[in-house]
Design a protein around this motif. Sequence first.
Motif, PDB file in Angstrom:
ATOM      1  N   GLY A 208       0.816  -1.205   0.000  1.00 60.26           N
ATOM      2  CA  GLY A 208       0.000   0.000   0.000  1.00 60.26           C
ATOM      3  C   GLY A 208       0.849   1.253   0.000  1.00 60.26           C
ATOM      4  O   GLY A 208       1.818   1.382  -0.747  1.00 60.26           O
ATOM      5  N   SER A 209       0.515   2.186   0.887  1.00 63.94           N
ATOM      6  CA  SER A 209       1.220   3.479   0.927  1.00 63.94           C
ATOM      7  C   SER A 209       2.149   3.599   2.135  1.00 63.94           C
ATOM      8  O   SER A 209       2.683   4.673   2.414  1.00 63.94           O
ATOM      9  CB  SER A 209       0.205   4.630   0.957  1.00 63.94           C
ATOM     10  OG  SER A 209      -0.652   4.503   2.085  1.00 63.94           O
ATOM     11  N   GLU A 210       2.359   2.497   2.851  1.00 58.16           N
ATOM     12  CA  GLU A 210       3.244   2.519   4.019  1.00 58.16           C
ATOM     13  C   GLU A 210       4.682   2.764   3.575  1.00 58.16           C
ATOM     14  O   GLU A 210       5.103   2.315   2.509  1.00 58.16           O
ATOM     15  CB  GLU A 210       3.140   1.183   4.757  1.00 58.16           C
ATOM     16  CG  GLU A 210       3.782   1.172   6.130  1.00 58.16           C
ATOM     17  CD  GLU A 210       3.469  -0.120   6.881  1.00 58.16           C
ATOM     18  OE1 GLU A 210       3.901  -0.228   8.031  1.00 58.16           O
ATOM     19  OE2 GLU A 210       2.791  -1.005   6.312  1.00 58.16           O
ATOM     20  N   ASN A 211       5.457   3.513   4.385  1.00 60.82           N
ATOM     21  CA  ASN A 211       6.843   3.829   4.012  1.00 60.82           C
ATOM     22  C   ASN A 211       7.848   3.213   4.981  1.00 60.82           C
ATOM     23  O   ASN A 211       7.555   3.024   6.161  1.00 60.82           O
ATOM     24  CB  ASN A 211       7.047   5.345   3.957  1.00 60.82           C
ATOM     25  CG  ASN A 211       6.346   5.955   2.755  1.00 60.82           C
ATOM     26  OD1 ASN A 211       5.214   6.390   2.844  1.00 60.82           O
ATOM     27  ND2 ASN A 211       7.017   5.953   1.618  1.00 60.82           N
ATOM     28  N   PHE A 212       9.059   2.934   4.449  1.00 60.57           N
ATOM     29  CA  PHE A 212      10.105   2.276   5.224  1.00 60.57           C
ATOM     30  C   PHE A 212      11.440   2.980   5.014  1.00 60.57           C
ATOM     31  O   PHE A 212      11.684   3.592   3.974  1.00 60.57           O
ATOM     32  CB  PHE A 212      10.225   0.807   4.804  1.00 60.57           C
ATOM     33  CG  PHE A 212       8.969   0.016   5.000  1.00 60.57           C
ATOM     34  CD1 PHE A 212       8.723  -0.629   6.205  1.00 60.57           C
ATOM     35  CD2 PHE A 212       8.018  -0.067   3.991  1.00 60.57           C
ATOM     36  CE1 PHE A 212       7.557  -1.353   6.399  1.00 60.57           C
ATOM     37  CE2 PHE A 212       6.846  -0.790   4.178  1.00 60.57           C
ATOM     38  CZ  PHE A 212       6.616  -1.427   5.384  1.00 60.57           C
ATOM     39  N   ASP A 213      12.323   2.829   6.009  1.00 55.00           N
ATOM     40  CA  ASP A 213      13.685   3.367   5.909  1.00 55.00           C
ATOM     41  C   ASP A 213      14.646   2.346   5.310  1.00 55.00           C
ATOM     42  O   ASP A 213      15.605   2.718   4.627  1.00 55.00           O
ATOM     43  CB  ASP A 213      14.190   3.766   7.306  1.00 55.00           C
ATOM     44  CG  ASP A 213      13.329   4.834   7.956  1.00 55.00           C
ATOM     45  OD1 ASP A 213      13.108   5.870   7.308  1.00 55.00           O
ATOM     46  OD2 ASP A 213      12.884   4.618   9.092  1.00 55.00           O
TER      47      ASP A 213
END
Length: 281
Positions: A208-213
């Motif tokens: 989806g639109s979740e973000n990660f480092d």
Amino acid sequence: MQQIIHMQNYLEFNFKISPLQPWNEILMAELIEIGFDSFTEEIHGILGYIQTDLFNEDQLKALPIFENENVKIEYSFEEMPNINWNEEWEKNFSPINIDDKVMIRAEFHESVPGMHEIIIQPKMSFGTGHHPTTHLMIQQMMDIDFNGKKVLDMGCGTSVLAIYAKQQGAGDTKAIDIDEWSVENSKENAVRNNVELEIEQGTADNLGSENFDIILANINRNILISDIPTYVSVLNDGGKLLLSGLCFFDVDDILEVCKESGLTLKKQLQREEWVSLLLEK
């Protein structure tokens, strides 16, 4: 904790491979994609095992390796008796030592003083650490600052990589695998190592639109080529993408996709014929 007992009727395949290297590892990687879940290396090839009700010979014959003119593969197979495969797997599971710094072991192995330990229950899910690509991923991860970072482990297997990230100070960490057994085993291993993971069954479509480092993806060439743009879309600016599951002759194709997606290569490691790439957005 309830232990899952993995008792199924299996087919044992005897693959004769010429030349053996590097095609035995490549064949195993492709077989995993059609449901094979364990292997034994032989002098002239490999033995591969798949649940009887999962086997489709058309899928087997359609694997890319059988179209490759550089290798000859012959196979035969027979049905195996119904046995406890978890018990068989445990009998043959040995600890993994990575650069005398990290030890991946089962609970029934002795602890080694001075080693950072990841403890897993060695079931039939892929990713126990014995494969060179898992070794490469941990080597790369040793030099990455995980403190407080949001991390994704795609194709997590036993979640060795996600667990190690959490042990190194990672913040929220998600692990995703398409295989039900991997998901269940990952949940048990997270508890076993006293870390908190968000574990899901699925694919990159889950993101989806979740973000990660930081995104860790130890999968295979075809899935990586397909999914790298999705990984980049959920990777924060300055974030790191760590890839493996690649043979040395896959690197150019992977780097082309990475360049098109705005990634920069920072570090490349090789072990036997396998490669790991560290990239940055």
